[in-house]
Write an enzyme that holds these catalytic residues in place. Structure first.
Site, PDB file in Angstrom:
ATOM      1  N   PHE A   1       0.814  -1.226   0.000  1.00  0.00           N
ATOM      2  CA  PHE A   1       0.000   0.000   0.000  1.00  0.00           C
ATOM      3  C   PHE A   1       0.844   1.272   0.000  1.00  0.00           C
ATOM      4  CE2 PHE A   1       0.290  -1.579   4.433  1.00  0.00           C
ATOM      5  CZ  PHE A   1       0.916  -0.498   5.058  1.00  0.00           C
TER       6      PHE A   1
ATOM      7  N   ARG B   1      -2.433   6.560  20.756  1.00  0.00           N
ATOM      8  CA  ARG B   1      -2.855   5.420  19.939  1.00  0.00           C
ATOM      9  C   ARG B   1      -4.205   4.870  20.429  1.00  0.00           C
ATOM     10  NH1 ARG B   1       0.746   3.719  16.313  1.00  0.00           N
ATOM     11  NH2 ARG B   1       0.086   1.544  16.290  1.00  0.00           N
TER      12      ARG B   1
ATOM     13  N   THR C   1      -6.012   0.833  13.385  1.00  0.00           N
ATOM     14  CA  THR C   1      -5.723   1.373  12.044  1.00  0.00           C
ATOM     15  C   THR C   1      -6.942   1.249  11.133  1.00  0.00           C
ATOM     16  OG1 THR C   1      -3.430   0.670  12.310  1.00  0.00           O
ATOM     17  CG2 THR C   1      -4.159   1.155  10.066  1.00  0.00           C
TER      18      THR C   1
ATOM     19  N   ARG D   1     -10.864   7.012  15.036  1.00  0.00           N
ATOM     20  CA  ARG D   1     -10.994   6.336  13.737  1.00  0.00           C
ATOM     21  C   ARG D   1     -12.367   5.699  13.578  1.00  0.00           C
ATOM     22  NH1 ARG D   1      -4.845   4.105  13.942  1.00  0.00           N
ATOM     23  NH2 ARG D   1      -3.857   5.668  12.602  1.00  0.00           N
TER      24      ARG D   1
ATOM     25  N   ASN E   1      -7.637   7.021   7.123  1.00  0.00           N
ATOM     26  CA  ASN E   1      -8.049   6.713   8.498  1.00  0.00           C
ATOM     27  C   ASN E   1      -7.881   7.895   9.465  1.00  0.00           C
ATOM     28  OD1 ASN E   1      -5.296   6.589   8.619  1.00  0.00           O
ATOM     29  ND2 ASN E   1      -5.179   4.598   9.625  1.00  0.00           N
TER      30      ASN E   1
ATOM     31  N   HIS F   1      -2.861   9.901  12.390  1.00  0.00           N
ATOM     32  CA  HIS F   1      -1.646   9.076  12.528  1.00  0.00           C
ATOM     33  C   HIS F   1      -1.036   9.334  13.893  1.00  0.00           C
ATOM     34  CE1 HIS F   1       2.346   7.375  11.801  1.00  0.00           C
ATOM     35  NE2 HIS F   1       2.798   8.459  12.416  1.00  0.00           N
TER      36      HIS F   1
HETATM   37  P1  CMP Z   1      -0.788   5.078   9.947  1.00  0.00           P
HETATM   38  O1  CMP Z   1      -1.061   4.832  11.383  1.00  0.00           O
HETATM   39  O2  CMP Z   1      -0.486   6.449   9.487  1.00  0.00           O
HETATM   40  O3  CMP Z   1       0.425   4.120   9.503  1.00  0.00           O
HETATM   41  C1  CMP Z   1       0.601   3.650   8.196  1.00  0.00           C
HETATM   42  C2  CMP Z   1      -0.586   3.922   7.338  1.00  0.00           C
HETATM   43  O4  CMP Z   1      -0.685   3.075   6.207  1.00  0.00           O
HETATM   44  C3  CMP Z   1      -1.861   3.641   8.108  1.00  0.00           C
HETATM   45  O5  CMP Z   1      -2.053   4.571   9.112  1.00  0.00           O
HETATM   46  C4  CMP Z   1      -2.874   3.642   6.987  1.00  0.00           C
HETATM   47  O6  CMP Z   1      -3.182   4.950   6.546  1.00  0.00           O
HETATM   48  C5  CMP Z   1      -2.068   2.920   5.916  1.00  0.00           C
HETATM   49  N1  CMP Z   1      -2.338   1.484   5.896  1.00  0.00           N
HETATM   50  C6  CMP Z   1      -2.016   0.558   6.807  1.00  0.00           C
HETATM   51  N2  CMP Z   1      -2.410  -0.669   6.440  1.00  0.00           N
HETATM   52  C7  CMP Z   1      -2.991  -0.507   5.250  1.00  0.00           C
HETATM   53  C8  CMP Z   1      -3.597  -1.399   4.322  1.00  0.00           C
HETATM   54  N3  CMP Z   1      -3.678  -2.716   4.570  1.00  0.00           N
HETATM   55  N4  CMP Z   1      -4.094  -0.889   3.197  1.00  0.00           N
HETATM   56  C9  CMP Z   1      -3.994   0.439   2.938  1.00  0.00           C
HETATM   57  N5  CMP Z   1      -3.417   1.338   3.780  1.00  0.00           N
HETATM   58  C10 CMP Z   1      -2.935   0.863   4.915  1.00  0.00           C
END
Ligand code: CMP
Length: 137
Positions: free
Chosen positions: A57, A85, A91, A102, A112, A115
């Site tokens: 991704f 968190r 996530t 979220r 989402n 971060h």
């Molecule tokens: P974040 O906590 O910013 O850390 C990494 C980011 O990647 C996460 O939030 C999402 O925005 C994105 N992310 C994580 N897993 C996936 C996934 N399986 N598919 C698409 N985006 C993802």
């Protein structure tokens, strides 16, 4: 006290959720030690998420993160990394607990809303990515 890097992502900024999210941050007892609006380039987003560069991704994530303005903040609280968190939730909003940001505001696992740093070493890297020491006195 522990500091963490928080981002209100482009999806949430576009949907005018900044005020609501900052309200929840303050209600939860964090101090906002620094805050800025940024427009990340694709390269900026790639540098920030470098630990994820091998993930399937990565290209889509960095396109999204450079698609519009975001708000970056340094939050401070006792056990701040874990506390932020917990307030964000999982996530994937589909499995996030009720009452988390979220669950309430994210559109998808990628879009989402927020971060947060996941550990002290990543918090140090991520805070330094956006803020200088002089911003945090
Ligand atoms: P974040 O906590 O910013 O850390 C990494 C980011 O990647 C996460 O939030 C999402 O925005 C994105 N992310 C994580 N897993 C996936 C996934 N399986 N598919 C698409 N985006 C993802």
């Amino acid at each position: 006290m522990e500091r963490t890097l928080a981002i209100i992502k482009p999806d949430a900024v576009a949907r005018r959720l900044v005020g609501k999210i900052i309200g929840r941050i303050e209600e939860a007892g964090f101090r906002i030690r620094a805050m800025r609006r940024v427009n990340l380039s694709k390269g900026d987003a790639e540098g920030f998420y470098a630990v994820h560069r091998e993930r399937p991704f990565f290209a889509s994530l960095t396109d999204f993160m450079s698609s519009g303005p975001a708000i970056v903040m340094v939050l401070e609280a006792p056990d701040g990394i874990k506390k932020w968190r917990a307030l964000m939730g999982a996530t994937d909003p589909a499995v996030a607990d009720a009452g988390t940001l979220r669950k309430d505001f994210a559109e998808s696992i990628e879009r989402n809303a927020t971060h947060g740093s996941d550990a002290p070493d990543t918090a140090a890297y991520e805070i330094g990515y956006f803020f200088a020491g002089i911003d945090l006195t």
